[in-house]
Design a protein around this motif. Sequence first.
Motif, short mmCIF file in Angstrom:
data_model
loop_
_atom_site.label_atom_id
_atom_site.label_comp_id
_atom_site.label_asym_id
_atom_site.label_seq_id
_atom_site.Cartn_x
_atom_site.Cartn_y
_atom_site.Cartn_z
N PRO A 74 0.89 -1.11 0.14
CA PRO A 74 0.25 0.08 0.04
C PRO A 74 0.95 1.23 -0.02
O PRO A 74 1.95 1.40 0.24
CB PRO A 74 -0.71 -0.03 1.28
CG PRO A 74 -0.70 -1.55 1.49
CD PRO A 74 0.46 -2.15 1.15
N VAL A 75 0.47 2.22 -0.19
CA VAL A 75 0.96 3.68 -0.45
C VAL A 75 0.37 4.63 0.92
O VAL A 75 -0.83 4.43 1.08
CB VAL A 75 0.75 4.33 -1.75
CG1 VAL A 75 1.62 3.64 -2.99
CG2 VAL A 75 -0.79 4.57 -2.08
N ALA A 76 1.16 5.32 1.27
CA ALA A 76 0.80 6.21 2.35
C ALA A 76 -0.41 6.83 2.15
O ALA A 76 -1.30 6.93 3.29
CB ALA A 76 1.83 7.16 2.64
N SER A 77 -0.84 7.59 1.19
CA SER A 77 -1.88 8.41 0.87
C SER A 77 -3.05 7.40 0.76
O SER A 77 -4.31 8.02 1.05
CB SER A 77 -1.64 9.08 -0.42
OG SER A 77 -1.78 8.26 -1.67
N VAL A 81 -5.01 6.90 -7.24
CA VAL A 81 -4.15 7.57 -8.37
C VAL A 81 -2.60 7.37 -7.83
O VAL A 81 -1.81 7.40 -8.71
CB VAL A 81 -4.55 9.16 -8.50
CG1 VAL A 81 -4.26 9.91 -6.96
CG2 VAL A 81 -3.68 9.70 -9.46
N ASP A 82 -2.28 7.49 -6.52
CA ASP A 82 -0.88 7.29 -6.10
C ASP A 82 -0.54 5.85 -6.11
O ASP A 82 0.66 5.81 -6.68
CB ASP A 82 -0.85 7.65 -4.75
CG ASP A 82 -1.09 9.30 -4.67
OD1 ASP A 82 -0.85 10.11 -5.52
OD2 ASP A 82 -1.68 9.80 -3.47
N PHE A 83 -1.33 4.97 -5.91
CA PHE A 83 -0.86 3.55 -6.17
C PHE A 83 -0.69 3.25 -7.44
O PHE A 83 0.35 2.56 -7.82
CB PHE A 83 -2.12 2.62 -5.46
CG PHE A 83 -1.84 1.34 -5.29
CD1 PHE A 83 -1.10 0.70 -4.27
CD2 PHE A 83 -1.86 0.47 -6.50
CE1 PHE A 83 -0.70 -0.71 -4.50
CE2 PHE A 83 -1.51 -0.93 -6.65
CZ PHE A 83 -1.04 -1.53 -5.45
N TYR A 84 -1.62 3.61 -8.56
CA TYR A 84 -1.37 3.41 -9.70
C TYR A 84 -0.09 3.98 -10.20
O TYR A 84 0.72 3.16 -11.18
CB TYR A 84 -2.48 3.82 -10.63
CG TYR A 84 -2.59 3.39 -12.00
CD1 TYR A 84 -2.43 1.90 -12.23
CD2 TYR A 84 -2.57 4.15 -12.89
CE1 TYR A 84 -2.36 1.45 -13.52
CE2 TYR A 84 -2.71 3.68 -14.44
CZ TYR A 84 -2.21 2.22 -14.58
OH TYR A 84 -2.44 1.89 -15.86
N PRO A 118 -3.94 12.74 -11.72
CA PRO A 118 -4.95 13.17 -10.89
C PRO A 118 -6.16 13.54 -11.83
O PRO A 118 -7.14 13.60 -11.49
CB PRO A 118 -4.36 14.19 -10.00
CG PRO A 118 -2.77 13.78 -10.00
CD PRO A 118 -2.68 13.15 -11.23
N ALA A 119 -5.75 14.31 -12.79
CA ALA A 119 -6.88 14.76 -13.64
C ALA A 119 -7.51 14.00 -14.64
O ALA A 119 -8.58 13.89 -15.25
CB ALA A 119 -6.37 15.92 -14.60
N LEU A 120 -6.95 12.50 -14.50
CA LEU A 120 -7.47 11.47 -15.52
C LEU A 120 -7.99 10.32 -15.04
O LEU A 120 -8.76 9.64 -15.67
CB LEU A 120 -6.02 11.11 -16.40
CG LEU A 120 -5.24 12.05 -17.10
CD1 LEU A 120 -4.00 11.53 -17.56
CD2 LEU A 120 -6.22 12.59 -18.45
#
Length: 229
Positions: A74-77, A81-84, A118-120
């Motif tokens: 897992p990612v911190a956030s 979008v951040d994981f991908y 983030p926009a996509l």
Amino acid sequence: MLTSHPLARAPIVREIERAALLEAVPEIPAQARSVNQWRSIGHALATLHQVHEERFGLEQFDGFFGPLRQDNRPVASNRWVDFYAERRLLPLLRSAVDSCHLFPELAAGVERLINRLPALCGPETRPTLLHGDAQQNNFLTTATQAILLDAAPYFGHPEIDLALIDYFEPVPSAVFDAYAEITPIDPGFRQRRELWRLFGYLAVITVDGTSAFGRPFLNRIAQAVATYE
């Protein structure tokens, strides 16, 4: 033949271990599938997608996407979008560049696309249990059901699996129609489909970027970059 046991039962690690059991089952090949057998693939995938977790990834279990290691931490956030970006696109972009099969200009285009994620990526989604490599050849169809094969499981965006079903070859619309009977498909999915395939394209280029099979994926990457610029 490796069969899938329902990953929908907890705890998830125990079910992944149980998926290693071997069982002989009669297979109906893709070219002989009836409409109902194609529909069984949609139903099987939608049923899998009924399983959710709190975090994207799969802390206890990494794995492989084809021959390439897959990092499921897992990612911190805990944002999709951040994981991908951090666990799929950036590692595979690095591996494609290191393979010397990806042109520098195209790599720069992929990097620009990652910066625009983030926009996509559309609306944030709930972490959903994925097959992870759900191209149609990773489903075995019998007369009555579809069985998941060669899974690369983690909790992610369900559209990843939907994008990979016809990643190599088209499938009948019956697959998506049957899926939608159990789980709705967001109207924006078709606009995002190439975005979700991009990590797979980079994997192909890493492994097989100079062959007659692999080279066309350079064009697919270029088209994806152009689509989302």
